[in-house]
Design a protein around this motif. Structure first.
Motif, mmCIF file in Angstrom:
data_model
loop_
_atom_site.group_PDB
_atom_site.id
_atom_site.type_symbol
_atom_site.label_atom_id
_atom_site.label_comp_id
_atom_site.label_asym_id
_atom_site.label_seq_id
_atom_site.Cartn_x
_atom_site.Cartn_y
_atom_site.Cartn_z
ATOM 1 N N GLY A 1 0.804 -1.215 0.000
ATOM 2 C CA GLY A 1 0.000 0.000 0.000
ATOM 3 C C GLY A 1 0.832 1.257 0.000
ATOM 4 O O GLY A 1 0.471 2.253 -0.645
ATOM 5 N N LYS A 2 1.960 1.250 0.714
ATOM 6 C CA LYS A 2 2.819 2.427 0.770
ATOM 7 C C LYS A 2 3.384 2.761 -0.599
ATOM 8 O O LYS A 2 3.420 3.916 -1.016
ATOM 9 N N ALA A 3 3.841 1.738 -1.332
ATOM 10 C CA ALA A 3 4.429 1.952 -2.668
ATOM 11 C C ALA A 3 3.374 1.934 -3.763
ATOM 12 O O ALA A 3 3.680 2.240 -4.910
ATOM 13 N N ARG A 4 2.131 1.574 -3.419
ATOM 14 C CA ARG A 4 1.047 1.410 -4.386
ATOM 15 C C ARG A 4 1.530 0.557 -5.567
ATOM 16 O O ARG A 4 1.385 0.914 -6.739
ATOM 17 N N THR A 5 2.089 -0.582 -5.206
ATOM 18 C CA THR A 5 2.661 -1.465 -6.213
ATOM 19 C C THR A 5 1.622 -1.910 -7.219
ATOM 20 O O THR A 5 1.912 -2.126 -8.392
ATOM 21 N N PHE A 6 0.363 -2.052 -6.787
ATOM 22 C CA PHE A 6 -0.702 -2.495 -7.681
ATOM 23 C C PHE A 6 -1.033 -1.459 -8.741
ATOM 24 O O PHE A 6 -1.727 -1.764 -9.713
ATOM 25 N N ASP A 7 -0.581 -0.205 -8.568
ATOM 26 C CA ASP A 7 -0.754 0.808 -9.607
ATOM 27 C C ASP A 7 0.269 0.639 -10.720
ATOM 28 O O ASP A 7 0.070 1.117 -11.840
#
Length: 822
Positions: free
Chosen positions: A73-79
């Motif tokens: 969530g911090k890196a918003r890897t899923f984006d």
């Protein structure tokens, strides 16, 4: 225990080798500990199978998953990449799996601070996530002991992880609909049997077909015969196993159904995803259609989405200026509406007009109206503001524009496009003009002679037409600051007469797909009050809220720092080096440097000033003033100005600038005598005599300096020619340096001494040469950023530290003497 008493890296390697040897476990993805990918790319490219958290010791499964979720969530890897089928967590004793789709909703919780350390298990954010997912994990997590459950673990990996790309359907949401689109472009677009160029001429884009695919109910079957469109107002709809374009939206007709060349490929692609998108994100995806539009088309159309936080703030500022009942008392026209998000929150739909270049965007707004958007369909229409005649407007809007009193009550409320007819690369000789952008509009052709270079940009063309044809109205718009600050917009400011009423600045990177560190502003102008644009105060916000205000300065020719520098131009010869000058604002500071060898491109594309005995101090002042100031998002566009006279009597400031420049330049001895060595041979134990002792003699007052004196505002002085300068002899005294500058000299001296203690060195070495000696160059010929020599590393770090202190001493004088204004 199987993996007891080993380090984390070894644990990850062993788990990969023992359990996932048929997969690729070598890929590093941000701060995620462990990833699993197929050995070979499939139809979907590099689709991840597993992201996992690794821990040495014996850890609680939920705790490990919470840390992984916070990391993602911090890196918003899923984006940035497609999420995996499973998340995992393992330690020395066990490994656990949970399907990603079971926990993906956690990433959409409102008002959550993801910017915390995932490893801090005591933070309130950690505890909140733990509370939210604990029940879900207990119900959906598969946990295996490496030794006790060996066969079951092998079976799970074989039957679930290995087959994840075909058996697990991923829910479509606001975070992954763009990565899915990028894969759709590669796989589905080529099998659609249509001439894309013909469609493009009719303003139909591939993204319209993608949305048609998204918004179908697939009935949970693996056939497309029962796929049913759930949105009737899309520009393109999927029906009868093909695509249908709504004829009424086009000037030319597309009657036939557009078919697929390969239905198996289409089916195989959409097996991976569950359509339609999750209900709570459907309106968002429709509204954010602009994110699927290619960058060049977005710039041409102005399809840029204004973040909701700034939409709400801009409407607050309009209310503060126009009064609580302004929506009842004023008419509102967004003539660059896109999908209409700037109008969200406005209440009086009978006074609101929205127009946009793209009919598909009109359809989106009509779709939103059907779902409750507070607009009237007849007031939402296709209109090319920079080309179409006002006779094409709805009659009610024409009546407002043509009535002088009603026009005073018209608020043109816009976030216009910003494309230029020539971008920065083109102006630097490394690119091309953008085709069909600013230089081909009707407004450009009519007004370019009067407004000059301002007409190269679309956002100013909007302001120009409003100023010319909707006189006495109110303009409320978003844009960069260049139209009020830049030298190139002087003609624009001459013709654009208005009274500034209110506004605010925010960081540009809070807008979608804007990565630069510069301000974007919202400004309210009353065109009924004809005034020159002058300096004004504007409020400043970031994502945390109000942070203060900033005085914005407008400038006229002759008031910039470059005009000051020109007074010290010297063609007499005997050059000590060259000063390369870059653009007039803070953002261009990195392009300012002193060198002995300007390149052909430097000479052709930049101002190059000779540095001589006559101007060495002044060139050092310019150089130091520029590069000691670090760019921030707020000062990025601030212009360097002609200073006041007080710097002339501040010898300490002048000498600080010289010291700063002596240890911060690109002088190289291979291109000529190095006149910039700040020490004598004795001070650094040099192995031979220097070719030049100019700088130490200059510092000791042994060289007589002649300085120019020019009345810059005298019409009798041929300043523009820079041919003749009145020379006045400067009193011959040694230079005295401040404590901070002396510390720089001391640190530099130790570095020079260490260099000259090496074997076979260049006795005339500059600071650049010394850095090159110890740091070396890579295979591409670039100087390495580090050195293996620990002593050198410490010495250069000490010098840079002392230079930073000296820069901090110079900075206040930059503002005190007016080189920059706060």
């Amino acid at each position: 225990m199987r993996y007891q008493n080993i380090r984390e890296e070894e644990l990850k390697n062993k788990v990969g080798a023992d359990w996932f040897k048929q997969f690729d476990t070598t890929e590093i993805l941000g701060n995620i500990d462990f990833t699993v990918f197929p050995q070979q790319d499939n139809l979907f490219g590099r689709t991840p199978l597993l992201w996992a958290e690794a821990k040495t010791g014996n850890f609680d499964v939920v705790t490990m998953f919470v840390q992984l979720i916070l990391t993602i969530g911090k890196a918003r890897t899923f984006d940035k990449t497609m999420p995996p089928a499973f998340l995992g967590a393992f330690d020395f004793k066990k490994i656990a799996f949970v399907p990603y789709i079971n926990i993906q909703d956690i990433f959409y919780i409102n008002d959550f601070n993801w910017n915390v350390a995932p490893s801090n298990h005591e933070s309130k954010e950690f505890q909140l996530i733990k509370q939210r997912i604990e029940a879900t994990l207990k119900q959906n997590t598969y946990v295996y002991d490496y030794e006790k459950d060996e066969k079951e673990l092998q079976s799970f990996i074989k039957n679930n992880v290995a087959k994840a790309t075909t058996t697990s359907k991923l829910k479509i949401d606001k975070n992954n609909f763009i990565p899915i689109y990028l894969r759709w472009l590669e796989i589905v677009k080529p099998i659609i049997d249509v001439n894309w160029e013909d469609l493009k001429k009719a303003n139909i884009l591939d993204s319209d077909f993608y949305l048609a695919d998204l918004f179908v109910d697939d009935k949970d079957t693996q056939t497309i015969g029962d796929d049913l469109s759930i949105r009737e107002n899309l520009f393109v709809m999927f029906q009868n196993e093909g695509y249908k374009i709504a004829k009424e939206n086009l000037k030319q007709m597309f009657d036939a159904t557009i078919m697929l060349k390969n239905k198996d490929t289409y089916l195989h692609f959409w097996k991976r995803y569950k359509r339609p998108p999750l209900r709570e994100f459907q309106d968002y995806i429709i509204e954010r259609r602009d994110l699927l539009v290619p960058q060049d088309i977005r710039e041409r159309k102005g399809a840029f989405f204004t973040p909701r936080i700034w939409v709400e703030l801009s409407q607050k500022y309009l209310t503060d200026y126009l009064g609580e009942n302004w929506q009842d008392d004023y008419y509102i026209w967004d003539c660059a509406a896109g999908t209409g998000n700037l109008l969200a929150g406005l209440t009086n739909k009978y006074n609101i007009y929205a127009s946009t270049l793209d009919q598909a965007d009109v359809n989106v707004m009509h779709e939103r109206i059907d779902h409750g958007a507070n607009l009237l369909k007849k007031n939402v229409f296709q209109f090319d503001f920079l080309n179409d005649d006002f006779s094409k407007l709805p009659q009610s809007l024409q009546d407002i524009i043509n009535d002088e009193e009603k026009r005073k009550k018209l608020v043109v409320y816009i976030n216009p496009p910003y494309a230029e007819s020539g971008d920065s690369k083109q102006r630097m000789g490394t690119g091309k003009n953008k085709a069909n952008v600013a230089s081909e509009t009707m407004i450009y052709k009519i007004h370019s002679d009067n407004y000059g270079t301002a007409t190269r940009e679309l956002f100013t063309q909007f302001l120009i037409r409003i100023n010319s044809e909707i006189t006495n109205s109110i303009v409320a718009h978003f844009s960069t600051l260049k139209f009020v600050q830049s030298q190139n917009f002087a003609k624009f400011r001459y013709y654009f007469k208005a009274s500034y009423k209110s506004g605010f600045l925010v960081p540009a990177n809070t807008f979608d797909n804007v990565k630069g560190q510069f301000p974007i502003g919202f400004y309210v102008w009353n065109l009924n009050e004809k005034k020159n644009i002058e300096s004004f105060n504007i409020d400043v916000y970031n994502l945390t809220g109000y942070v203060g205000e900033k005085l914005i300065h407008t400038h006229v020719k002759g008031t910039f720092l470059i005009d000051w520098l020109r007074s010290y131009y010297d063609k007499s010869g005997n050059n000590l080096g060259f000063l390369r000058v870059n653009g007039p604002d803070v953002q261009n500071n990195l392009g300012v440097f002193i060198t002995t060898n300007p390149t052909e491109n430097d000479i052709k594309k930049h101002f190059i000033y000779n540095i001589t005995l006559m101007n060495v101090l002044q060139m050092s002042i310019y150089h130091s003033v520029r590069i000691s100031t670090k760019a921030t998002w707020l000062n990025d566009r601030d212009q360097y100005l002609f200073p006041n006279e007080n710097w002339q009597t501040d010898l300490e400031f002048q000498n600080d600038c010289l010291a700063y420049t002596l240890f911060n330049n690109n002088i190289q001895s291979q291109f000529g005598a190095n006149h910039w060595i700040p020490f004598t041979e004795y001070e650094v134990n040099a192995q031979a005599k220097f070719e030049s002792n100019f700088m130490t003699n200059f510092i000791k007052g042994k060289i007589q300096q002649e300085v120019p004196t020019i009345d810059l505002f005298s019409t009798a002085n041929p300043l523009s020619k820079f041919e003749t300068l009145t020379k006045v002899e400067k009193e011959n005294k040694p230079l005295e340096f401040s404590e901070e500058a002396t510390a720089v000299f001391d640190a530099g001296r130790e570095l020079w001494k260490y260099y000259h203690a090496q074997k076979d060195v260049n006795v005339n070495a500059s600071l650049y040469d010394i850095r090159e000696y110890f740091q070396g160059r890579n295979d591409k010929g670039r100087m390495n950023s580090k050195s293996d020599d620990a002593t050198y590393t410490q010495l250069i770090a000490d010098l840079r530290s002392k230079l930073a202190v000296l820069a901090d001493k110079i900075k206040p004088k930059v503002y005190e003497y007016g080189f920059l204004k706060e």
